[in-house]
Every structure is written in C-alpha cells, then in structure tokens.
Motif scaffolding. Structure first.
Motif, PDB file in Angstrom:
ATOM      1  N   ASP A   1      -7.435  -8.188   3.605  1.00 18.34           N
ATOM      2  CA  ASP A   1      -7.559  -6.734   3.479  1.00 18.34           C
ATOM      3  C   ASP A   1      -9.023  -6.293   3.425  1.00 18.34           C
ATOM      4  OD1 ASP A   1      -4.779  -6.857   1.228  1.00 18.34           O
ATOM      5  OD2 ASP A   1      -4.749  -6.195   3.329  1.00 18.34           O
TER       6      ASP A   1
ATOM      7  N   PHE B   1       0.845  -1.196   0.000  1.00 14.25           N
ATOM      8  CA  PHE B   1       0.000   0.000   0.000  1.00 14.25           C
ATOM      9  C   PHE B   1       0.884   1.250   0.000  1.00 14.25           C
ATOM     10  CE2 PHE B   1      -4.004  -1.801   2.347  1.00 14.25           C
ATOM     11  CZ  PHE B   1      -4.036  -2.856   1.448  1.00 14.25           C
TER      12      PHE B   1
ATOM     13  N   MET C   1      -3.602   0.569  -3.243  1.00 15.82           N
ATOM     14  CA  MET C   1      -3.530  -0.764  -2.644  1.00 15.82           C
ATOM     15  C   MET C   1      -3.254  -1.777  -3.746  1.00 15.82           C
ATOM     16  SD  MET C   1      -6.695  -0.533   0.069  1.00 15.82           S
ATOM     17  CE  MET C   1      -7.943  -0.550  -1.199  1.00 15.82           C
TER      18      MET C   1
END
Length: 116
Positions: free
Chosen positions: A90, A68, A83
């Motif tokens: 996640d 990220f 991302m």
C-alpha cells in the motif's frame, strides 16, 4: 481558487491504520464525485476508491476491498479514506481527485509508507 489539500499520511507498521483527509475549496464540492488514487514508485497512478457526489455509492480497487473505506462530509467539504490492515504494497503517494464530468482537479498528494 480551487484547492484540494490532502493530509494524514505517514509511516505505519504493517497491519496498522491511517485516515487520510482531503479538504476541498474553491468549487461546489457537493456536485463532484471524489476519488482517491495512489502512485507507487515506478508504477502508474491507480484508482483506489471513489464516492459519488451525494455519497450514496462507492467503489474500490480489488486490492483494497474490505480494508479501505471512502466517505465524505459535504458540510465540511472533505473526503476521507480510512485505511486498515495496511500492507507494504500500500506504500504510495495518495492523491485526492474531484470530478464533475466536465472539470477535474487534483491535490498535491500525501505519502503513505507501510514498513516495519
């Protein structure tokens, strides 16, 4: 009126990418450190990434380091979270936070779901 509006969430396959945006208004954006937090079902909200007011320093949760990237554009009053290499873990609601040390603001959140 202070507003933080997140966008860019959605459904993505494992290994995919998303870019979250948080548009700020109603306060002096360039004076605030900005952060992204996330909260998965049944879990506490956790810090994902943070960036200083001028953008000169960033920090990341160990779980997202190398995948990220947080950035900001003070001319556009916007903070981003790129991302990459997304994993099922996640999956969460991602929240934008603005913090001046004296004042603290939150967005409404955007859902990110990583699933095949």
């Amino acid at each position: 009126q202070v507003q933080l509006v997140e966008s860019g969430g959605g459904l993505v396959q494992p290994g995919g990418s998303l870019r979250l945006s948080c548009a700020a208004s109603g306060f002096t954006f360039s004076s605030y450190a900005m952060s992204w937090y996330r909260q998965a079902p049944g879990k506490e909200r956790e810090l994902v990434a943070a960036i200083t007011s001028a953008g000169g320093s960033t920090n990341y949760a160990d779980s997202v380091k190398g995948r990220f990237t947080i950035s900001r554009d003070n001319a556009k009053n916007t903070v981003y979270l790129q991302m990459n290499s997304l994993k099922p873990e996640d999956t969460a609601v991602y929240y934008c936070n603005a913090d001046s040390g004296a004042w603290d603001y939150w967005g409404q959140g955007t859902q990110v779901t990583v699933s095949s």
